[in-house]
Enzyme design. Sequence first.
Site, PDB file in Angstrom:
ATOM      1  N   PHE A 298       2.322  44.820 -12.730  1.00  0.00           N
ATOM      2  CA  PHE A 298       1.690  44.576 -11.435  1.00  0.00           C
ATOM      3  C   PHE A 298       1.124  45.873 -10.855  1.00  0.00           C
ATOM      4  O   PHE A 298      -0.006  45.895 -10.349  1.00  0.00           O
ATOM      5  CB  PHE A 298       2.684  43.970 -10.455  1.00  0.00           C
ATOM      6  N   LEU A 605      -0.330  36.417 -11.396  1.00  0.00           N
ATOM      7  CA  LEU A 605      -0.082  37.164 -12.630  1.00  0.00           C
ATOM      8  C   LEU A 605       1.423  37.366 -12.794  1.00  0.00           C
ATOM      9  O   LEU A 605       1.945  38.464 -12.603  1.00  0.00           O
ATOM     10  CB  LEU A 605      -0.802  38.518 -12.587  1.00  0.00           C
ATOM     11  N   PRO A 606       2.168  36.313 -13.143  1.00  0.00           N
ATOM     12  CA  PRO A 606       3.622  36.472 -13.312  1.00  0.00           C
ATOM     13  C   PRO A 606       3.946  37.353 -14.508  1.00  0.00           C
ATOM     14  O   PRO A 606       3.278  37.310 -15.537  1.00  0.00           O
ATOM     15  CB  PRO A 606       4.106  35.034 -13.521  1.00  0.00           C
ATOM     16  N   HIS A 607       4.994  38.165 -14.380  1.00  0.00           N
ATOM     17  CA  HIS A 607       5.417  39.074 -15.440  1.00  0.00           C
ATOM     18  C   HIS A 607       6.819  39.566 -15.121  1.00  0.00           C
ATOM     19  O   HIS A 607       7.331  39.383 -14.026  1.00  0.00           O
ATOM     20  CB  HIS A 607       4.459  40.259 -15.562  1.00  0.00           C
ATOM     21  N   ALA A 608       7.429  40.238 -16.094  1.00  0.00           N
ATOM     22  CA  ALA A 608       8.734  40.862 -15.891  1.00  0.00           C
ATOM     23  C   ALA A 608       8.716  42.200 -16.622  1.00  0.00           C
ATOM     24  O   ALA A 608       7.673  42.640 -17.113  1.00  0.00           O
ATOM     25  CB  ALA A 608       9.850  39.953 -16.418  1.00  0.00           C
TER      26      ALA A 608
END
Length: 695
Positions: A298, A605-608
């Site tokens: 992000f 924009l999902p992320h980990a």
Amino acid sequence: MNIRQKYELNILYKEKELDLRKLADLFSVNVRTIRNDISQIEDYLCEKNINALIEVKSNIASIAIDDLEKLNNLVELNYQDFYSDKISNEERVLLILSDLCWSNKSLNIQDLADKYFVSRGTINSDLVSVKDYCEKNGINFYSARGKGIGIDEDENSRRKHLIGIIKEFVKLNQNANLDMTIYGQWFDLNEINKIQKIINEVDRLYDISLTDVAYEALVVHIALSIERYKNGNIEEDLTEQEFKEIDSLQFKIAKRIIELINDEFGIELGKNEIYYIAVHIAAKSSAVVVKDKEGDNFLQYYCLRLINNVGILLNVDFSTDDHLFKSLFQHVCACQYRNENNILLSNPLKDELIRNYKDLFEVVKAVIIDVNEPNVIIQTDDEIAYVMLHFCTALKRIKKMTRPIKVLVVCATGIGTAELLALSLKDNFNFEIVDKLAKHKLSAKDFTGKVDLIISTVPIESAIPNIVVNPILKPKDIINIKNLISELPIKNEVADNGFKISKTAVGLKELLNKYSSEENETILIDKLKHLLSGEKEEKLYMLSDLLNRETVRLNVEVSDWQEAVRAAGGLLVDSGSITVEYIEEAIKNVKELGPYIVITKGIALPHATNTKGVNKTSMSLVTLKTPVNFGNKNNDPVDSVFMLATTDSSSHLGALQDLSEFLGDDDFLNTLRKDSKVEDILTYIDKHESKKGGK
């Protein structure tokens, strides 16, 4: 004894006598009060087993004592003599504020009047300014008859306020940074010198890269911790949640500092002080905190979007400036850390920077406000001026490293249309228009070596790089021209000295900077082998490398945002790129940190992190039949979800940069949102992406 009485005893010790009437005038009290003071001083000396006789004749007091040295420790003034050293009203207000922060008990007006050698009326007047300062800075000030005055704050807040007050006092005295003598009002200067030596030693060991201002602030912070410890102000243990970063670099640095401080001063500062100093270091040193944020997709996207949008407004292409991205990413990481820990950054150069680069500041500020996320940038001019400085440096670097691109404009419909196109090009690029001519005249002249690029409104045949655009440039024309420019050899030229910097030399410098510590020696050797052998260490992905027919689904029906994230993640699970654990981690991030992943209108924009459930760098796209809310009031509802998973901190940046540019392109958004097929979206991406990736 109160402050006034101690001062009177000090005069008796040094002068052997004192004039009661002069003292009464000095302290704005009557002579009877001074006589009462003398009586209380005698009682005090008796309590200390000191035989002394104080005699008063004609309002002159004198002392008779066998051994004056016995008074030495009792009369030592441990505060500034404000009778001899006159101060301004503004200075006195700040000192009163510091008195309130130092004391865990209530103070009374008479004590303050005695300390600063002014009347009660003057102190009452000062308290108006004190209250105003407290209100502006969120300090819980109280004042009540019979209770006195004070502030109701915990230990951590008192320290923050004290540091702010001390900074204001330094600014008021116009002392240059690192002139620590001004801090003698609060601290022992010998202790200040010892603290400086310890920080210098740790800086050499860990390369903290603190600025002068940050270095000075850290010295004051540690000095404050020592003084508060001596005064018995021991904070309760922090929670486990607050120690969640105990293995991070900033905590290791802070732990070493505290070990050295405890050894040098013979004290026992504990875990709480490690926590406070760790937070301080990370907030002021981007070189420290960025090491924990390298894989934050992000923040990477946020920086790329800032760079792209500022470039559009300035008509400058920053997309190939890797140094700008790296330096801006470091600063944004520190911005986020400061925001998370409620720390406001003070920029001593702010006014000068804004004055000298007013137009650039307004551009950067407008972009930051437009793309701002609450958990990233604190919207203060101090922070924005620092961000602007990165762009200012990049502009100077571009001016130094490149000459204007020489362009030939070709048009089939006459010189008028060519003029129109030339104006549009100048508005958007740093071009030198060499000539404008009709297509049929192109073969009559040889432009080899005279122009870098031909831009035409009709197809042409030429060995010189060329591109066809609309007479009035559209967004996709600008993107296509940028892509072509990135492939021109002029972008690598150095106008000042005429040579090209070796890529190997640049790579070697970066590796030595990043992996120079002894603990990274094995990693450094491995990286050097890749560099010197000419092997490509890692693939650089374009958007078309990550999005394909298996990872794109359109018009998916979901009931809420979590189902939307799972739908996008499910495509990557099916392809073997990630596990379900990664999807759950991405959802957990949103629950803990808020809907920051909704990066622009209708786009998430999902992320980990890249440590849980990622098998390879990958991306998926799901468009939603019915948009859903993620809880981001500015950008909801979401109709398109891009799931991103990465195995490292850089191979996906080309794809992320392309995505940033595409999301600012109306043609792409229309293709994404209208009744398109998967092939339409993939074809658009392949045709318009930057071509800077791994193909």
